[in-house]
Every structure is written in C-alpha cells, then in structure tokens.
Motif scaffolding. Structure first.
Motif, PDB file in Angstrom:
ATOM      1  N   LEU B  29      65.252  51.107 149.897  1.00  0.00           N
ATOM      2  CA  LEU B  29      66.409  51.821 150.448  1.00  0.00           C
ATOM      3  C   LEU B  29      67.405  52.162 149.336  1.00  0.00           C
ATOM      4  O   LEU B  29      68.603  52.295 149.579  1.00  0.00           O
ATOM      5  N   GLY B  30      66.905  52.259 148.110  1.00  0.00           N
ATOM      6  CA  GLY B  30      67.807  52.596 146.996  1.00  0.00           C
ATOM      7  C   GLY B  30      68.698  51.439 146.571  1.00  0.00           C
ATOM      8  O   GLY B  30      69.799  51.637 146.058  1.00  0.00           O
ATOM      9  N   ASN B  33      71.430  48.945 141.286  1.00  0.00           N
ATOM     10  CA  ASN B  33      72.288  49.987 140.696  1.00  0.00           C
ATOM     11  C   ASN B  33      73.724  49.845 141.187  1.00  0.00           C
ATOM     12  O   ASN B  33      74.430  50.846 141.358  1.00  0.00           O
ATOM     13  N   ASN B  60      74.999  47.089 147.927  1.00  0.00           N
ATOM     14  CA  ASN B  60      73.586  47.322 148.249  1.00  0.00           C
ATOM     15  C   ASN B  60      73.476  47.889 149.673  1.00  0.00           C
ATOM     16  O   ASN B  60      74.447  47.829 150.438  1.00  0.00           O
ATOM     17  N   PRO B  61      72.317  48.428 150.044  1.00  0.00           N
ATOM     18  CA  PRO B  61      72.200  49.124 151.331  1.00  0.00           C
ATOM     19  C   PRO B  61      72.653  48.327 152.562  1.00  0.00           C
ATOM     20  O   PRO B  61      73.294  48.878 153.446  1.00  0.00           O
ATOM     21  N   THR B  62      72.330  47.055 152.633  1.00  0.00           N
ATOM     22  CA  THR B  62      72.812  46.281 153.782  1.00  0.00           C
ATOM     23  C   THR B  62      74.057  45.475 153.403  1.00  0.00           C
ATOM     24  O   THR B  62      74.450  44.548 154.100  1.00  0.00           O
ATOM     25  N   ALA B  99      66.447  45.422 158.130  1.00  0.00           N
ATOM     26  CA  ALA B  99      66.500  46.796 157.623  1.00  0.00           C
ATOM     27  C   ALA B  99      65.199  47.189 156.928  1.00  0.00           C
ATOM     28  O   ALA B  99      64.622  48.246 157.202  1.00  0.00           O
ATOM     29  N   SER B 102      62.254  47.528 159.299  1.00  0.00           N
ATOM     30  CA  SER B 102      62.340  48.811 160.020  1.00  0.00           C
ATOM     31  C   SER B 102      61.794  49.941 159.164  1.00  0.00           C
ATOM     32  O   SER B 102      61.004  50.766 159.628  1.00  0.00           O
ATOM     33  N   ARG B 103      62.249  49.970 157.939  1.00  0.00           N
ATOM     34  CA  ARG B 103      61.806  51.018 157.015  1.00  0.00           C
ATOM     35  C   ARG B 103      60.280  50.992 156.852  1.00  0.00           C
ATOM     36  O   ARG B 103      59.637  52.031 156.734  1.00  0.00           O
TER      37      ARG B 103
END
Lengths: 360, 360
Positions: B29-30, B33, B60-62, B99, B102-103
């Motif tokens: 999910l990227g 970074n 971060n994404p979550t 998350a 799910s992805r």
C-alpha cells in the motif's frame, strides 16, 4: 558515508515553482510526497480495462491534503510578520492550521461548526493548542465571519481564499505527473469549498505550459447531493451530508472551479450519502485503503463514470483521497456491518469462530 | 515526457535486502518512505545543542509502523499459499493486518483485548472487513491463544513472531541512514512487544556490516511504568497504561530486545502515564506533530536523557513515533486543557475571543 537525502517538504522540493525567497524561513512538517497507489481489485470488479490510482493525501502530516496549502500559508504569514492566523473549517483546515501554527510558534484561531465536526479533527485542533471557537452556525457562516474579522483584527486568513494555499496545493499535480511520467486522462476528486480542484488545475496547467507534459486531464468533481451548489448552479442555504468535509453550501472558489471544469472538458456530478459510504467501505474492504467519507466520493464518481463509459477503457485515472479514514472513526464504526465477536479466551471458541468465517 | 518515479513500497525499494523472489507478487500500500522531521522547538526548550529528528511512522498507510512488517508478512503468506492470517493486537497490528489482507483478498482474524483498544484502531479493523474477535482478556492472553490456534487451524500468524515482520520493519533503519547520511548516535523508541527495537537493530547492523555506515546507534527503549517487564526483569501479569499500544506484560521478542540493548550499549527506562501524556501534548503544541500516547514515550525518554547528560550535547538522536495521534482521539480530547469556546456567530464575539487569546 552515503549522501543524505532527507525529504524536507514540498516548498523545498518545488521552490522554483512557488512564490518563495531563497532566505524564507520554511515552516514544514514534511508534507507532500504521498503515495500514488494503483487499485488492483476494484477495476476487476468493474470488469473494465482501466488504470486507476489513488493519491493518498491522508498520509500528509495531519492526515489531509490541507497540509500542502498550509505549509505555504503559514510560511508566508510568518514571513510577513503575522503573529496569528484564523480560518473557518469543517475540521481538516483547522487541524492543519493548528499544527503548522504550533510549529511556527504563532497562534491559530479556528472557527468550526457546532456539532458537525468529525471526532479526529476536533482532537487534532485541541491537541495542537489552538483556540477553537465553535459557533452556532455552519461552515458558510464561519467563513463569512472570518472574512469580516480579518478586517478588524491582526490575524491572517488561512482558508483557501489565501492565495498561497492553492500555490501549495498545486504541487499534488506536480507529484502525480512525476509519478506517472505523464498527466492522467481523468482526475476525479471531491468538491466542497472548491479550492482543491482549482489548485490541481493550476498545477497541471503550469507543467503543461512549461512543457513538462503536453496534455492535461479532464477534471471530474463530485458533490454530496445534500450539499451540491455546483449541481444546483447557486449557493445552497442549509447543506447537509455525512461527508462533513464537503458540507459547504457557498464555495469560495466558485469561478475557479467552473473554469477548471470547462477548460478541461470535465464535469460535475453528485452522490447520495449512501453511495458515498458504500464507496468508502468498498475501498477499505477491497483495496485496504481507508479514507474519510468525503474522499470516497471520488471513488464513487470514478466507478459510475467508468461503468457508464463516460470514462472510456484504456484511460489512466487518478482519484484524490483528501483525508484519512481515521479522521472520522465514529462514522466508520457506525456503518460497519460486522461488530466485534465477543468470545471467551479459549482455544475452542477461537477455532470455531475461524471455521465459521473462513472464506474457502 | 518525464521519467516515471512512482514509489511502490518498501519491498520493491529494498528487495535486495529482503527474502523476496524476483517474481513474488508484492502486496503493498505504498508503506515506508515516511518523513524524518527535525525538531526545532523542543531542543530550544531543553537549552541543549542536540540534533533531534522524529521518524513519523504514523504516516504509513494505516498510520502506524506495523505496515512495514505487514507488507512482508502478507506478501509471504500469500506466496506460501495461505488463505487466512491471524494476530493478537492492541490495535495497530490488527488495523494493518486487516488492511493488507483486504488488499491481498484473503481473510484476517484479529484478536483484541476487551475494552482496551483505541477507537481509531477498532474503526480500522472493522472497516477493512476482517473478523474481529474481542476476548475476555488482555493482549498477552490473546497472544497465547494465537500461538495455540495456529497449530490447529489453517491460518498464518502475522504477529512479530512471524520472522518476515521484523524483516520489513528493519527498513526504517535503512531509511534513517539514507536520510541522515549516517546512523544516529542514539535511537529512542517505545518498548512493548519488543519487535521494533529488534528490527531496527537488525537494520542498523546489516547496513553496518556491509559497510554503508561504520557505526550503529545506542538503542534507548522506554516502557510505561505500569507495563514494564524489561525494567522488572520478568513478565508482568496485569499490565496497565493509558499507552495501550505498549500495554504488554509478556513481550514476544524478549531475548532479541535484550541483545539489542546490550550490544548497542543502550538502556531501558520507564515513564508514568502522566509523563507520557505530557510529552504527547508538548510535541503537538510545540512542534505541530501529533502521535499516539505510546509513541510519545520516545520523546519523554529523549528529553530526560538529554537533560541528565546521559545523551551528551552534539548528539544526533532519532525518536520513532510509532503511530499517529488520530489512532486515539478520545485520549487526546480528554487531556486537552482548553475545550472549544462556544460562541455566537457574531463579529464582536469572535473579535473579543481573539483579543483575549492573542499572544503578544
């Protein structure tokens, strides 16, 4: 020793394209540089050959796209000697203004609507120690007040009528161009106060004008049906939607947004609250990406327009997710179909729960 | 056309350092970074000449560092043919597992403690559509159950006892080295289940071993006094702290964390809940950075150790902020001193509020 390459925010990165001096003191929290995530599962559900990406602006420091504009607005306010800033807000602007004002050591005054602000956003404004004024009235009433007050008190407005806000926000378009190696064919986004569509269009147009790219996307912007002045063609007196971030009846960037839509040959459309929430849930369940309700309208729009063929197969589409789902935990929990299973801390109970719920 | 440079997650970036095949299907999910933000105002308050950075893993994404490990754990689970994963969690691991599952299109089962999970984290697990099992018991009870269940059901454990988790998490150390051009002198972080200190130490050690850097930081890790097994020297039966993310009495990476502390010549220390919350508020008010309570313990630790001289002037220090403040809006609102001012939507009322609150 390796060279250092610490990312220090969008002003530093894009200073050649922003109204910034070499010696300007930059107020930054490392905003921008958000991931552009390719959707894998929703395009398959749609059975269409499309390339869809989401620009996950919820991963800015205060978890919304507002930080892109706020780093510029606060940097310039400080440069110009301001000791205080003010904004009206549905919540995301106030969170961002509060954070950047704290970082700068100045005071932020934020005016929020009574009882219509998502829990996370209120927590942010309060934690960053700004002065939160909750008025008897909605965002539009707050916005009028802010404009009036700024004429009578030593405060700088940091709503998107502050021109530096859109300057900062346009960098999202720069990033997308760099990430894709081109501009997308279509750009889908939520439409509230209408600053963001104006900013993206400015960014795409600037990179087009200087020859970084030779095309610009069609801008497709979506409103909640209960709060859709652009669809009605005039301001709406009592906007209502569960997507509180776009619960705005009298958008401040009215003309700019129309210009972006027309010049780009894009369109405006509207969605019910139910459709918005369904898109939010679908994105979270199928792609693992959690955005706030208002953000999900860009997914709803993309899906409708791809399904109808208005956006043709073969297209590259970017949807902006303006804020993280954690901004509004209450709405998320309310709409989740499966409440937690309450079970005993025993092997057999857990095993049974697994067997009942395993997709095979 | 400009070249594309879309960031596609930490596995893709650091694949040479991770147990990944060329043709592995990466579930991303990227994540990673994240910005390394220099603190400007707190070092001035301390009146010490130090360089302090925070690694803002809440972006971060979550919104927690768990995503670094989860992209690896889920990627490998899928590669190995698993159709379901399970974890015990104080909330952040479950949000991340939900998350990424799910992805990937697989099922996540998460076991959370009854009534001791922050609101945002619960919202995440529910929105991503995993199976949430709330047990009568704390994290440690959940962790025992997970280990037992995994022997009896077709589920892969994605807690940090899954070795791929630490592999992913070690990349935070890689990023810091690249951002600073060196390893820091001191690395301060919260200590709960103890996977993260182990992962950072692994990352620093690997880049040291292959000669990217020629030094490693002292690892300084902090626990909440009510939940401090590393300070007591043995597991704690009923851990209690408002910092729910580190409310763990029986840490799974016990030996690895001791090794990291000893090899690095670092230390463990402890803080009361009041001290943790004060640090959280200070960081939000002075630097504009909002982290969850557990994360703030790294700021508390840095401040105490800098003030005492244990960390000498001239040092470069990195503090990990493990999760975003939006994970736990309730705790934030409860501790904020200034509730919103309720005022009429009238110019004079707003002006008066501004005059009363303007710092001059």
């Amino acid at each position: 020793m390796p060279p250092t390459h610490r990312y220090t925010g969008l002003i530093d990165k894009y200073r050649d394209y922003l109204p910034i001096h070499d010696d300007t003191r930059i107020i930054s929290l490392g905003e921008g540089n958000t991931p552009l995530i390719r959707l894998n599962n929703i395009p398959k559900l749609l059975k269409k050959d499309i390339n869809v990406y989401v620009k996950y602006e919820g991963l800015n420091p205060t978890c919304s796209f507002k930080d892109r504009g706020m780093t510029m607005a606060i940097t310039k306010a400080v440069e110009e000697g301001s000791r205080a800033v003010i904004c009206a807000s549905t919540g995301n602007t106030s969170a961002s203004a509060a954070a950047y004002a704290s970082r700068a050591g100045i005071t932020a005054f934020v005016i929020i609507p009574d009882g219509k602000i998502a829990l996370g956003k209120l927590a942010q404004a309060m934690m960053h120690g700004c002065v939160v004024m909750q008025i008897e009235g909605n965002f539009d009433a707050g916005m009028s007040l802010v404009k009036e007050v700024a004429d009578h008190a030593p405060v700088t407005i940091v709503n998107s009528i502050n021109p530096y806000r859109l300057q900062g926000q346009k960098t999202a378009a720069f990033e997308i161009i760099e990430e894709l190696g081109k501009a997308p064919d279509y750009h889908c986004l939520p439409l509230g106060n209408a600053g963001n569509i104006s900013a993206y269009w400015m960014g795409y147009s600037e990179f087009n004008q200087i020859g970084v790219v030779n095309q610009r996307p069609k801008m497709c912007a979506y409103q909640a049906s209960g709060s859709a002045p652009f669809l009605r063609g005039h301001p709406v007196a009592n906007p209502e939607t569960i997507a509180t971030a776009i619960r705005i009846g009298n958008p401040q960037s009215w003309d700019k947004a129309w210009a972006a839509q027309k010049e780009s040959q894009g369109w405006f459309d509207e969605f019910s609250d139910d459709e918005i929430l369904r898109s939010q849930k679908l994105l979270a369940e199928k792609e693992g990406i959690f955005c706030e309700p208002a953000s999900a309208i860009s997914i709803a729009g993309m899906m409708r327009d791809v399904t109808s063929g208005k956006i043709p197969e073969g297209s590259t589409i970017v949807c902006t997710l303006t804020g993280h789902g954690l901004k509004d935990p209450d709405t998320a929990i309310k709409q989740s179909a499966k409440p937690p299973l309450k079970i005993k801390a025993e092997l057999n109970d857990v095993k049974a729960a697994i067997e009942r719920n395993l997709k095979m």
